[in-house]
Design a protein around this motif. Structure first.
Motif, PDB file in Angstrom:
ATOM      1  N   ASN A  56      34.153   4.699-112.193  1.00 54.12           N
ATOM      2  CA  ASN A  56      34.934   4.227-113.333  1.00 54.12           C
ATOM      3  C   ASN A  56      34.105   3.271-114.196  1.00 54.12           C
ATOM      4  O   ASN A  56      34.448   2.109-114.367  1.00 54.12           O
ATOM      5  N   CYS A  57      32.998   3.765-114.722  1.00 56.79           N
ATOM      6  CA  CYS A  57      32.071   2.939-115.492  1.00 56.79           C
ATOM      7  C   CYS A  57      32.217   3.190-116.983  1.00 56.79           C
ATOM      8  O   CYS A  57      32.552   4.296-117.408  1.00 56.79           O
TER       9      CYS A  57
ATOM     10  N   PRO B  27      33.631   5.699-121.986  1.00 56.73           N
ATOM     11  CA  PRO B  27      33.520   5.930-120.537  1.00 56.73           C
ATOM     12  C   PRO B  27      32.306   6.783-120.198  1.00 56.73           C
ATOM     13  O   PRO B  27      31.925   7.664-120.964  1.00 56.73           O
TER      14      PRO B  27
ATOM     15  N   ARG C 256      31.474   9.518-117.921  1.00 56.68           N
ATOM     16  CA  ARG C 256      32.292  10.435-117.138  1.00 56.68           C
ATOM     17  C   ARG C 256      31.506  11.322-116.184  1.00 56.68           C
ATOM     18  O   ARG C 256      31.993  11.700-115.154  1.00 56.68           O
TER      19      ARG C 256
ATOM     20  N   CYS D 106      31.146  -1.365-114.283  1.00 60.14           N
ATOM     21  CA  CYS D 106      32.017  -0.500-113.493  1.00 60.14           C
ATOM     22  C   CYS D 106      33.228  -1.327-113.083  1.00 60.14           C
ATOM     23  O   CYS D 106      33.079  -2.396-112.500  1.00 60.14           O
TER      24      CYS D 106
ATOM     25  N   THR E 276      37.549  -1.556-111.833  1.00 62.80           N
ATOM     26  CA  THR E 276      38.687  -1.069-111.047  1.00 62.80           C
ATOM     27  C   THR E 276      38.326  -0.298-109.794  1.00 62.80           C
ATOM     28  O   THR E 276      39.200   0.147-109.096  1.00 62.80           O
TER      29      THR E 276
END
Length: 188
Positions: free
Chosen positions: A94-95, A119, A121, A148, A150
Motif C-alpha cells: 500500500n505505497c 499509488p 500499484r 507505505c 496502513t
C-alpha cells in the motif's frame, strides 16, 4: 527585456542532472538507499534507484526520498514531471509516490507540502507522472518520496526514477519584476 544585476534568472528547466547521467553530480540527495544505475532507465543510459529497507521487519510507514534544492521564479507556474518504475513491491505494501517540497532547516528533512501523489500499484515498465507547481519563493527543495501506509511490511521495495524535470510552463515567468527567464533576450 533589460537584465539588471538584481534580476533572478529563472531557468526554463530547473532540475540539475534530470536524467542522472552525471554520476559525480552532487545536486541530488536522499533518504534511504539511493544508487545511480545503468540496469534500467527511461531515456539516456542511467536512472536513480531508490531502495526502501525497513529498519526491522514489519516497520510501519517506511519512507524513501530523493530531493534537490533548485532556483525558480516565485509565483510562476511550473510542471514537474518524472518517470517511475517499481521493480520490487510487496502486494500488501500500500505505497504511494508523492511530489512535494522539503524543509531542510532542521537536523533532518521535513516533508512540508504535498504537490501530488499516486499509488504504486504494480511492478512493470516506467510510468509517467506530472504535477503542476507554483512556488512561492525563489529557492525550493523539491522531493519525490515513497511512503507505505496502513500495512506493516517486511522485505524491501525497489523502484527507479528517471527524467525528473521541473519546467516553466509558459517559458516566461509570471512575475517580471526581478525575475527573467533564461530564454529572455538581454539588451545592453
Amino acid at each position: 527585456p533589460t537584465r539588471r544585476s538584481s534580476d533572478l534568472v529563472c531557468p526554463v528547466q530547473a532540475i540539475v542532472n534530470p536524467g542522472f547521467e552525471n554520476s559525480t553530480d552532487s545536486s541530488w540527495h536522499g533518504v534511504g538507499n539511493l544508487q545511480t544505475t545503468t540496469a534500467t532507465f527511461h531515456s539516456g543510459s542511467k536512472s536513480k534507484g531508490l531502495e526502501m529497507l525497513p529498519l526491522t521487519p514489519f516497520t510501519p510507514n517506511p519512507v524513501v526520498a530523493l530531493y534537490q534544492t533548485i532556483l525558480v521564479c516565485p509565483n510562476s507556474l511550473y510542471k514537474a514531471e518524472f518517470w517511475v518504475r517499481p521493480v520490487i513491491l510487496p502486494p500488501a505494501a500500500n505505497c504511494i509516490i508523492s511530489l512535494g517540497t522539503v524543509d531542510l532547516s532542521g537536523p533532518s528533512p521535513i516533508y512540508s507540502t504535498n504537490l501530488g501523489s499516486s499509488p504504486l500499484r504494480n511492478t512493470g515498465p516506467f510510468s509517467y507522472l506530472a504535477f503542476p507547481y507554483t512556488p512561492t519563493s525563489s529557492s525550493v527543495t523539491l522531493s519525490v518520496s515513497v511512503s507505505c501506509v496502513t500495512a506493516r511490511l517486511s522485505g524491501i521495495i525497489m523502484l527507479y526514477i528517471d527524467d525528473f524535470t521541473l519546467t516553466l510552463s509558459s517559458g516566461v515567468p509570471a512575475v517580471t519584476t526581478n525575475c527573467v527567464s533564461t530564454t529572455a533576450t538581454s539588451t545592453t
